[in-house]
Design a protein around this motif. Structure first.
Motif, PDB file in Angstrom:
ATOM      1  N   SER A 181       1.013  -1.168  -0.071  1.00 41.20           N
ATOM      2  CA  SER A 181      -0.131  -0.095  -0.050  1.00 41.20           C
ATOM      3  C   SER A 181       1.018   1.525   0.104  1.00 41.20           C
ATOM      4  O   SER A 181       0.520   2.189   0.590  1.00 41.20           O
ATOM      5  CB  SER A 181      -0.896   0.147   1.253  1.00 41.20           C
ATOM      6  N   HIS A 182       2.133   1.154  -0.713  1.00 41.66           N
ATOM      7  CA  HIS A 182       2.665   2.411  -0.962  1.00 41.66           C
ATOM      8  C   HIS A 182       3.009   2.661  -2.194  1.00 41.66           C
ATOM      9  O   HIS A 182       2.935   1.809  -3.095  1.00 41.66           O
ATOM     10  CB  HIS A 182       4.125   2.441  -0.156  1.00 41.66           C
ATOM     11  N   ASP A 183       3.614   3.845  -2.744  1.00 39.61           N
ATOM     12  CA  ASP A 183       3.759   4.093  -3.973  1.00 39.61           C
ATOM     13  C   ASP A 183       4.579   3.447  -4.809  1.00 39.61           C
ATOM     14  O   ASP A 183       4.112   3.071  -6.181  1.00 39.61           O
ATOM     15  CB  ASP A 183       4.273   5.789  -4.098  1.00 39.61           C
ATOM     16  N   ASP A 184       5.779   2.771  -4.484  1.00 40.89           N
ATOM     17  CA  ASP A 184       6.404   2.020  -5.245  1.00 40.89           C
ATOM     18  C   ASP A 184       5.996   0.807  -5.758  1.00 40.89           C
ATOM     19  O   ASP A 184       5.990   0.315  -7.006  1.00 40.89           O
ATOM     20  CB  ASP A 184       7.719   1.933  -4.640  1.00 40.89           C
ATOM     21  N   ALA A 185       5.061   0.233  -4.836  1.00 38.23           N
ATOM     22  CA  ALA A 185       4.620  -1.033  -5.193  1.00 38.23           C
ATOM     23  C   ALA A 185       3.404  -0.613  -6.353  1.00 38.23           C
ATOM     24  O   ALA A 185       3.247  -1.428  -7.151  1.00 38.23           O
ATOM     25  CB  ALA A 185       3.774  -1.596  -3.797  1.00 38.23           C
ATOM     26  N   VAL A 186       2.592   0.524  -6.075  1.00 35.72           N
ATOM     27  CA  VAL A 186       1.560   0.783  -7.074  1.00 35.72           C
ATOM     28  C   VAL A 186       2.063   0.897  -8.481  1.00 35.72           C
ATOM     29  O   VAL A 186       1.677   0.338  -9.552  1.00 35.72           O
ATOM     30  CB  VAL A 186       0.924   2.041  -6.499  1.00 35.72           C
ATOM     31  N   ARG A 187       3.360   1.772  -8.564  1.00 40.83           N
ATOM     32  CA  ARG A 187       3.964   1.780  -9.723  1.00 40.83           C
ATOM     33  C   ARG A 187       4.319   0.653 -10.419  1.00 40.83           C
ATOM     34  O   ARG A 187       4.372   0.398 -11.657  1.00 40.83           O
ATOM     35  CB  ARG A 187       5.280   2.836  -9.609  1.00 40.83           C
ATOM     36  N   ALA A 188       4.999  -0.440  -9.528  1.00 42.12           N
ATOM     37  CA  ALA A 188       5.566  -1.793 -10.158  1.00 42.12           C
ATOM     38  C   ALA A 188       4.250  -2.422 -10.556  1.00 42.12           C
ATOM     39  O   ALA A 188       4.479  -3.361 -11.639  1.00 42.12           O
ATOM     40  CB  ALA A 188       6.016  -2.425  -8.928  1.00 42.12           C
ATOM     41  N   VAL A 189       2.980  -2.454  -9.953  1.00 39.08           N
ATOM     42  CA  VAL A 189       2.075  -3.274 -10.453  1.00 39.08           C
ATOM     43  C   VAL A 189       1.090  -2.512 -11.641  1.00 39.08           C
ATOM     44  O   VAL A 189       0.301  -3.404 -12.359  1.00 39.08           O
ATOM     45  CB  VAL A 189       1.123  -3.828  -9.114  1.00 39.08           C
ATOM     46  N   GLU A 190       0.767  -1.407 -11.311  1.00 36.41           N
ATOM     47  CA  GLU A 190      -0.167  -0.771 -12.316  1.00 36.41           C
ATOM     48  C   GLU A 190       0.109  -1.111 -13.645  1.00 36.41           C
ATOM     49  O   GLU A 190       1.231  -0.798 -13.964  1.00 36.41           O
ATOM     50  CB  GLU A 190      -0.175   0.697 -11.740  1.00 36.41           C
ATOM     51  N   GLY A 191      -0.964  -1.400 -14.493  1.00 36.38           N
ATOM     52  CA  GLY A 191      -0.561  -1.599 -15.756  1.00 36.38           C
ATOM     53  C   GLY A 191      -0.291  -2.972 -16.366  1.00 36.38           C
ATOM     54  O   GLY A 191      -0.078  -3.659 -17.559  1.00 36.38           O
ATOM     55  N   PHE A 192       0.025  -4.002 -15.210  1.00 39.21           N
ATOM     56  CA  PHE A 192       0.244  -5.128 -15.785  1.00 39.21           C
ATOM     57  C   PHE A 192      -0.811  -6.149 -16.006  1.00 39.21           C
ATOM     58  O   PHE A 192      -1.854  -5.865 -15.143  1.00 39.21           O
ATOM     59  CB  PHE A 192       0.905  -5.876 -14.164  1.00 39.21           C
ATOM     60  N   ALA A 193      -0.832  -6.841 -16.836  1.00 39.55           N
ATOM     61  CA  ALA A 193      -1.844  -7.358 -17.620  1.00 39.55           C
ATOM     62  C   ALA A 193      -1.280  -8.502 -18.211  1.00 39.55           C
ATOM     63  O   ALA A 193      -0.569  -8.564 -18.975  1.00 39.55           O
ATOM     64  CB  ALA A 193      -2.644  -6.475 -18.654  1.00 39.55           C
ATOM     65  N   HIS A 194      -2.026  -9.700 -17.559  1.00 42.75           N
ATOM     66  CA  HIS A 194      -1.754 -10.877 -18.397  1.00 42.75           C
ATOM     67  C   HIS A 194      -2.978 -11.903 -18.612  1.00 42.75           C
ATOM     68  O   HIS A 194      -3.542 -11.915 -17.564  1.00 42.75           O
ATOM     69  CB  HIS A 194      -0.629 -11.687 -17.480  1.00 42.75           C
ATOM     70  N   GLU A 195      -3.044 -12.372 -19.544  1.00 36.16           N
ATOM     71  CA  GLU A 195      -4.500 -12.830 -20.030  1.00 36.16           C
ATOM     72  C   GLU A 195      -4.581 -14.358 -19.239  1.00 36.16           C
ATOM     73  O   GLU A 195      -5.549 -14.691 -18.542  1.00 36.16           O
ATOM     74  CB  GLU A 195      -4.733 -13.181 -21.389  1.00 36.16           C
ATOM     75  N   GLN A 196      -3.532 -14.765 -18.691  1.00 35.53           N
ATOM     76  CA  GLN A 196      -3.694 -15.637 -17.620  1.00 35.53           C
ATOM     77  C   GLN A 196      -3.444 -15.802 -16.048  1.00 35.53           C
ATOM     78  O   GLN A 196      -3.503 -16.606 -15.400  1.00 35.53           O
ATOM     79  CB  GLN A 196      -2.363 -16.945 -18.048  1.00 35.53           C
TER      80      GLN A 196
END
Length: 224
Positions: free
Chosen positions: A66-81
Motif C-alpha cells: 500500500s505504498h507508491d513504489d508498489a503501485v507503480r510496479a503493479v499498475e498496468g500489469f496485464a496478463h490474460e492468464q
C-alpha cells in the motif's frame, strides 16, 4: 488450485496479518498459497514474481502493498492468464483489481472521537509519506479537524515504528518544559506502534494518559 501472493519481507503488522488472512481464506476454499517476498518494490522484482506465478500455473495473484513504489510496479500489469488483485489502493487502472480498507474514514473516526471528548488541539503523528495508508489517515484527521472549525497543528512526520513514537513523545515533552510550547491535549498516531512509543515517553516523563494527553492509535494490534 493455487493463488500466488507477493508481499514484502517485513515484520510490519498490517502486511503480515493480511498475508495470514489471505492464506486462511484460500485454505478454507480448498486452495493453497504460493508466496514470493520482495525486498524492494521495483518493477523488475514485482513483475518477475508475477511472471513466475504464471509459469507455476496459479489461478490468480494477490499483491499485498500500500505504498507508491508498489503501485507503480503493479499498475498496468496485464496478463490474460493471471488476474491480479492488489490489496491497499482503492483504485488502479490497467486491469488490476483492488481491495482496500477505508483508511480515510478510519482517520476521521479516530479524530472525531477525540473531538467529541472535548479536545480542540489534536496533533497527528503521521506514517511515512510514501504509504497510501498513511496519507489517507492523515487526510481523514485533517478533514475532521477542519469540519470542526479547527485549524490543526502541522502533523509530525514519522514511520510505523514504536521507537519513532517514543522519540517524538520525548521531543514534545522537552519542548513543553524548556521552550514553553504547550503539549497537545490529544494525539492521533498513524498506527498503534507509534502510539505505544508515545505512551512510553509520556509515562517516563510523568505525563498522564489520558489525564494530561489523550492518545489514540490505528490498527488494533495485539497488546494495544
Amino acid at each position: 488450485g493455487a493463488i500466488g501472493v507477493v508481499t514484502e519481507d517485513s515484520p510490519l503488522f498490517g502486511p503480515t496479518m493480511t498475508l495470514i488472512a489471505v492464506e486462511n481464506a484460500a485454505r478454507s476454499s480448498g486452495m493453497y498459497v504460493s508466496v514470493a517476498t520482495v525486498t524492494q518494490w521495483d518493477v523488475d522484482s514485482v513483475r518477475g514474481s508475477l511472471e513466475h506465478f504464471v509459469d507455476q500455473g496459479v489461478d490468480g495473484a494477490v499483491v499485498i502493498a500500500s505504498h507508491d513504489d508498489a503501485v507503480r510496479a503493479v499498475e498496468g500489469f496485464a496478463h490474460e492468464q493471471l488476474p491480479v488483485v492488489m490489496l491497499g489502493p482503492s483504485d488502479l487502472s490497467g486491469g488490476v483489481y483492488t481491495a482496500a480498507v477505508n483508511q480515510y474514514a478510519g482517520g476521521r473516526m479516530a479524530t472525531r472521537h477525540l473531538l467529541e471528548l472535548g479536545h480542540t488541539d489534536v496533533l497527528h503523528v503521521a506514517g511515512p509519506e510514501s504509504w497510501l495508508d498513511a496519507r489517507s489517515r492523515a487526510r481523514g484527521w485533517r478533514d475532521a479537524m477542519r469540519q470542526a472549525g479547527i485549524v490543526p497543528r502541522e502533523p509530525i512526520p514519522g514511520d510505523w515504528r514504536a521507537s519513532t513514537g517514543y522519540r517524538i513523545g520525548q521531543e514534545l515533552v522537552a519542548k513543553a518544559r524548556t521552550a514553553g510550547e504547550e503539549l497537545p491535549t490529544a494525539v492521533f498516531a498513524a498506527n498503534d506502534q507509534l502510539a505505544l512509543g508515545l505512551l512510553h515517553a509520556f509515562a517516563e516523563a510523568g505525563v498522564s494518559v489520558p489525564r494530561d494527553v489523550s492518545v489514540i492509535g490505528f490498527d488494533d494490534v495485539e497488546g494495544s
